[in-house]
Design a protein around this motif. Structure first.
Motif, PDB file in Angstrom:
ATOM      1  N   ILE A  64       1.101  -1.042   0.424  1.00 23.71           N
ATOM      2  CA  ILE A  64      -0.047   0.090  -0.452  1.00 23.71           C
ATOM      3  C   ILE A  64       0.699   1.197   0.220  1.00 23.71           C
ATOM      4  O   ILE A  64       0.423   2.165  -1.027  1.00 23.71           O
ATOM      5  CB  ILE A  64      -1.088   0.055   0.920  1.00 23.71           C
ATOM      6  N   ALA A  65       1.532   0.990   1.676  1.00 24.47           N
ATOM      7  CA  ALA A  65       2.860   2.335   1.255  1.00 24.47           C
ATOM      8  C   ALA A  65       3.512   2.572  -0.252  1.00 24.47           C
ATOM      9  O   ALA A  65       3.840   3.463  -0.733  1.00 24.47           O
ATOM     10  CB  ALA A  65       3.150   2.580   2.244  1.00 24.47           C
ATOM     11  N   ALA A  79       5.405   5.808  -4.369  1.00 24.45           N
ATOM     12  CA  ALA A  79       5.261   5.826  -6.110  1.00 24.45           C
ATOM     13  C   ALA A  79       4.831   7.338  -6.391  1.00 24.45           C
ATOM     14  O   ALA A  79       5.193   7.439  -7.486  1.00 24.45           O
ATOM     15  CB  ALA A  79       5.239   4.365  -6.696  1.00 24.45           C
ATOM     16  N   LYS A  80       3.459   7.203  -6.649  1.00 24.00           N
ATOM     17  CA  LYS A  80       3.100   7.935  -6.881  1.00 24.00           C
ATOM     18  C   LYS A  80       3.276   9.301  -6.667  1.00 24.00           C
ATOM     19  O   LYS A  80       3.638  10.343  -7.207  1.00 24.00           O
ATOM     20  CB  LYS A  80       1.213   7.920  -7.104  1.00 24.00           C
ATOM     21  N   LEU A  81       3.772   9.283  -5.386  1.00 24.72           N
ATOM     22  CA  LEU A  81       4.083  10.808  -4.890  1.00 24.72           C
ATOM     23  C   LEU A  81       5.760  11.030  -5.941  1.00 24.72           C
ATOM     24  O   LEU A  81       5.324  12.447  -6.058  1.00 24.72           O
ATOM     25  CB  LEU A  81       4.369  10.943  -3.000  1.00 24.72           C
ATOM     26  N   ALA A  82       6.200  10.351  -5.803  1.00 25.18           N
ATOM     27  CA  ALA A  82       7.380  10.892  -6.161  1.00 25.18           C
ATOM     28  C   ALA A  82       7.011  10.585  -7.430  1.00 25.18           C
ATOM     29  O   ALA A  82       8.214  12.137  -7.562  1.00 25.18           O
ATOM     30  CB  ALA A  82       8.533   9.499  -6.434  1.00 25.18           C
ATOM     31  N   LEU A 113       0.329  18.798  -7.205  1.00 31.59           N
ATOM     32  CA  LEU A 113      -0.427  18.472  -6.429  1.00 31.59           C
ATOM     33  C   LEU A 113      -0.371  16.877  -5.677  1.00 31.59           C
ATOM     34  O   LEU A 113      -1.616  16.291  -6.437  1.00 31.59           O
ATOM     35  CB  LEU A 113      -2.027  19.000  -6.399  1.00 31.59           C
ATOM     36  N   ALA A 114       0.176  16.437  -4.584  1.00 30.53           N
ATOM     37  CA  ALA A 114      -0.085  14.906  -3.544  1.00 30.53           C
ATOM     38  C   ALA A 114      -1.232  15.681  -2.993  1.00 30.53           C
ATOM     39  O   ALA A 114      -1.580  16.706  -1.797  1.00 30.53           O
ATOM     40  CB  ALA A 114       1.417  14.686  -3.621  1.00 30.53           C
ATOM     41  N   LEU A 115      -2.578  15.057  -2.890  1.00 28.63           N
ATOM     42  CA  LEU A 115      -3.375  15.421  -2.235  1.00 28.63           C
ATOM     43  C   LEU A 115      -4.507  13.674  -1.845  1.00 28.63           C
ATOM     44  O   LEU A 115      -4.289  13.327  -3.003  1.00 28.63           O
ATOM     45  CB  LEU A 115      -4.857  15.545  -2.978  1.00 28.63           C
ATOM     46  N   SER A 116      -4.287  13.307  -0.695  1.00 23.42           N
ATOM     47  CA  SER A 116      -5.042  11.745  -0.610  1.00 23.42           C
ATOM     48  C   SER A 116      -6.190  12.052   0.422  1.00 23.42           C
ATOM     49  O   SER A 116      -6.186  13.255   0.909  1.00 23.42           O
ATOM     50  CB  SER A 116      -3.359  11.540   0.393  1.00 23.42           C
ATOM     51  N   LEU A 117      -6.735  10.564   0.131  1.00 21.71           N
ATOM     52  CA  LEU A 117      -7.589  10.670   0.455  1.00 21.71           C
ATOM     53  C   LEU A 117      -7.677   9.762   1.783  1.00 21.71           C
ATOM     54  O   LEU A 117      -7.654   8.806   1.412  1.00 21.71           O
ATOM     55  CB  LEU A 117      -9.187  10.137  -0.253  1.00 21.71           C
TER      56      LEU A 117
END
Length: 102
Positions: free
Chosen positions: A32-33, A38-41, A49-53
């Motif tokens: 999961i992490a 990987a998407k954050l990088a 913009l990195a936005l997490s739900l």
């Protein structure tokens, strides 16, 4: 990137959410992490913009596996001295100023 719908600014969720990843990887916190970081990088390479739900339901995000994965994501962001961690209202204000809409 944020985008406008008329005068409304949309802040898109750009990090795959915990429930969607769990559907693919089960309770594997490292997997999961791995998907999320990987998407954050990838987003960082594009200055996006990195936005997490994160789901508030106990059976989704408050399991040990999901919480461990979330901790990894937050720690990754916290260790990045170039990351701007902002509230949505701060992002909105900055984006509107950037586009001359204030």
């Amino acid at each position: 990137f944020p985008f406008f719908r008329g005068r409304l600014l949309e802040l898109p969720i750009t990090i795959p959410d915990d429930l969607a990843i769990r559907c693919l990887h089960g309770d594997d916190a490292a997997a999961i992490a791995g998907v999320q970081t990987a998407k954050l990088a990838w987003i960082k390479t594009r200055n996006g913009l990195a936005l997490s739900l994160t789901h508030p339901e106990r059976w989704i995000s408050l399991t040990k596996h999901s919480f461990d994965a979330y901790r990894t994501l937050v720690e990754t962001i916290a260790q990045d001295a170039t990351a701007w961690t902002a509230l949505p209202r701060d992002v909105e204000s900055w984006w509107r100023t950037r586009h001359g809409m204030l």
